[in-house]
Design a protein around this motif. Structure first.
Motif, PDB file in Angstrom:
ATOM      1  N   GLN A  64       0.668  -1.207  -0.007  1.00 19.72           N
ATOM      2  CA  GLN A  64      -0.018   0.037   0.077  1.00 19.72           C
ATOM      3  C   GLN A  64       0.900   1.348  -0.073  1.00 19.72           C
ATOM      4  N   ALA A  65       2.042   1.213   0.745  1.00 24.81           N
ATOM      5  CA  ALA A  65       2.601   2.409   0.946  1.00 24.81           C
ATOM      6  C   ALA A  65       3.266   2.877  -0.489  1.00 24.81           C
ATOM      7  N   VAL A  66       3.559   1.953  -1.456  1.00 29.61           N
ATOM      8  CA  VAL A  66       4.155   2.678  -2.645  1.00 29.61           C
ATOM      9  C   VAL A  66       2.893   2.845  -3.650  1.00 29.61           C
ATOM     10  N   LYS A  67       1.640   2.757  -3.198  1.00 29.01           N
ATOM     11  CA  LYS A  67       0.483   2.915  -4.090  1.00 29.01           C
ATOM     12  C   LYS A  67      -0.360   4.277  -3.791  1.00 29.01           C
ATOM     13  N   LEU A  68      -0.676   4.665  -2.531  1.00 29.81           N
ATOM     14  CA  LEU A  68      -1.396   5.565  -2.188  1.00 29.81           C
ATOM     15  C   LEU A  68      -1.082   5.693  -0.506  1.00 29.81           C
ATOM     16  N   ASP A  69      -0.391   7.027  -0.062  1.00 27.70           N
ATOM     17  CA  ASP A  69       0.201   7.039   1.201  1.00 27.70           C
ATOM     18  C   ASP A  69      -1.046   7.619   1.998  1.00 27.70           C
ATOM     19  N   GLN A  70      -1.637   8.829   1.641  1.00 28.37           N
ATOM     20  CA  GLN A  70      -2.571   9.478   2.437  1.00 28.37           C
ATOM     21  C   GLN A  70      -3.388  10.622   1.698  1.00 28.37           C
ATOM     22  N   MET A  71      -4.455  10.701   2.144  1.00 33.26           N
ATOM     23  CA  MET A  71      -5.447  11.591   1.368  1.00 33.26           C
ATOM     24  C   MET A  71      -6.833  12.209   2.007  1.00 33.26           C
TER      25      MET A  71
END
Ligand SMILES: *Cc1c(COP(=O)(O)O)cnc(C)c1O
Length: 422
Positions: A64-71
């Motif tokens: 997940q960390a390389v895909k979408l970190d925070q929004m």
């Protein structure tokens, strides 16, 4: 001591106690920077359920960390949060249909209180009183402290804490007093009752009966009082079942979950609610929306960790592991219970506790820091609550580690007895 600028939680820096540095964890153990293996007998303060660094959770985080970190989560969504919400609705009692995200147990409790107050406000029947149980703990923010036990922890802030109504703790031979108090207080139209089901954790690992829990729920139902279960600690199998409430056949109106939600790997919390709570906020009127958010609400990486936790619950024999640990804990507890200084040995699911009798009791009891040091010197992470010693290991713990823990507990009792604990 270590010259660090860190201001640690629940730590009196003036006492100059050593603060060991940990650099990795695996299974039921932490490994210090200088190579010591420390058995984690309290699941890193009640969060680690299955084991440290469970590969399924670790790889979900990495992916997940390389895909979408925070929004932003107000008005936007993402896949990890969506699948987690669906997974939780499937797994938890059927009437809990709504999932509100936050980032800690305390926040999940604040959210629950605001949902309950919002429910009454939006129905134009404002109610503000909250009923709590004596010795409860719900977190360290101002609202969570207000509904928790008052003591040395919050004396400085107590003038700012709001008033609550308190049920006496249902001690086994005197449960009716608690039930009667609930009946009386519920007639005064309180907004909600909030409770730690079956086990008060920080209050001293106090266990009470399913019958009482069930009776309190029935009284709330009869008087239209919202029932909030704080399962931040009891959830995720600790007491032998996924939720403690289930053992009393209780389904809360609002449920708080955090600690074990990600298997203990990432900070995340949810407050689940039934249709009635959600519907009271559902409207075309913007003034009735639920006014709560924090920056990291539903952080995608934390949600991915929680999805991996649900996968573990669905695919691994978690409940068998829990019942096996429960049986092993029970055998070791009954052995140590024979020590003359051990009082009130008790157990619920994977958790055991007892008091070491000494002349001074209570959280600031003299023996607490000595015990802490005693266990630290033996490479054990055990943090007594005053003279109450408890174990709450990760479910993966093996027999050797468990026996090492109890041998040290026995030795500690011996040292107290002979006056050699220092
Ligand atoms: C730990 C705990 C909390 C607070 O959770 P945090 O994540 O530490 O804020 C709330 N309720 C209960 C029952 C807890 O054990």
């Amino acid at each position: 001591m270590n010259g660090s600028p860190i201001w640690h939680p629940f730590t009196q820096h003036g006492l100059n106690e050593p603060i060991p540095k940990i650099d990795r964890a695996d299974g039921a153990a932490l490994y210090s920077a200088d190579g010591q293996r420390i058995i984690d007998a309290i699941s890193s303060w009640w969060v680690t359920t299955h084991r440290h660094c469970h590969p399924t959770i670790m790889s979900a985080i990495a992916e997940q960390a390389v895909k979408l970190d925070q929004m932003i989560f107000a008005g936007w969504t993402h896949e990890p949060a969506d699948s987690l919400a669906r997974g939780l609705v499937d797994m938890m009692p059927a009437s809990l249909t709504r999932v509100f995200y936050s980032d800690s147990g305390s926040t999940s409790v604040e959210v629950a209180l605001k949902m309950a107050l919002g429910f009454w406000a939006n129905r134009d029947k404002p109610r503000h009183k909250i009923i709590v149980m004596e010795h409860s703990y719900h977190g360290d923010t101002i609202g969570a402290m207000s509904i928790g036990a008052r003591g040395v922890f919050n004396r400085a802030y107590s003038p700012l804490l709001f008033d609550v109504e308190t049920l006496p703790f249902p001690i086994p031979d005197n449960e009716q007093v608690c039930i009667d108090a609930c009946e009386r207080l519920c007639k005064e139209k309180p907004a909600a009752l909030i409770i730690e089901p079956l086990l008060l954790g920080a209050g001293g690992m106090l266990i009470y009966s399913k019958t009482v829990l069930r009776a309190l729920k029935d009284i709330c139902d009869a008087h239209d009082v919202i029932f909030i279960a704080d399962e931040v600690m009891t959830g995720w199998g600790r007491t032998g079942t996924l939720l403690a409430c289930t053992q009393a056949n209780v389904v809360p109106d609002i449920l708080c979950l955090s600690k074990g939600l990600t298997g203990g790997a990432m900070p995340l919390a949810v407050t689940m609610a039934n249709d009635a709570i959600f519907d009271a906020h559902y409207s075309t009127d913007r003034a009735k929306m639920f006014f709560h958010s924090s920056s990291y609400t539903a952080n995608p990486i934390a949600c991915a960790a929680a999805n991996a936790n649900l996968k573990i619950w669905n695919e691994e024999p978690v409940l068998e592991r829990i019942s096996d640990l429960t049986a092993r804990q029970s055998a070791l507890l009954s052995e140590i219970a024979t020590h003359p200084l051990v009082a009130n040995p008790r157990q619920i699911g994977t958790i055991t506790a007892f008091e070491i009798m000494s002349d001074k009791n209570g959280y600031l009891s003299n023996i607490a820091p000595q015990l802490l040091r005693f266990f630290r010197e033996r490479n054990l992470l055990i943090r007594p609550l005053g003279n109450t010693v408890y174990t709450m290991p990760p479910y993966c713990i093996d027999d050797d580690d468990l026996k090492t823990i109890y041998a040290a507990l026995y030795e500690a009792c011996e040292c107290v007895k002979t006056g050699n604990l220092n």
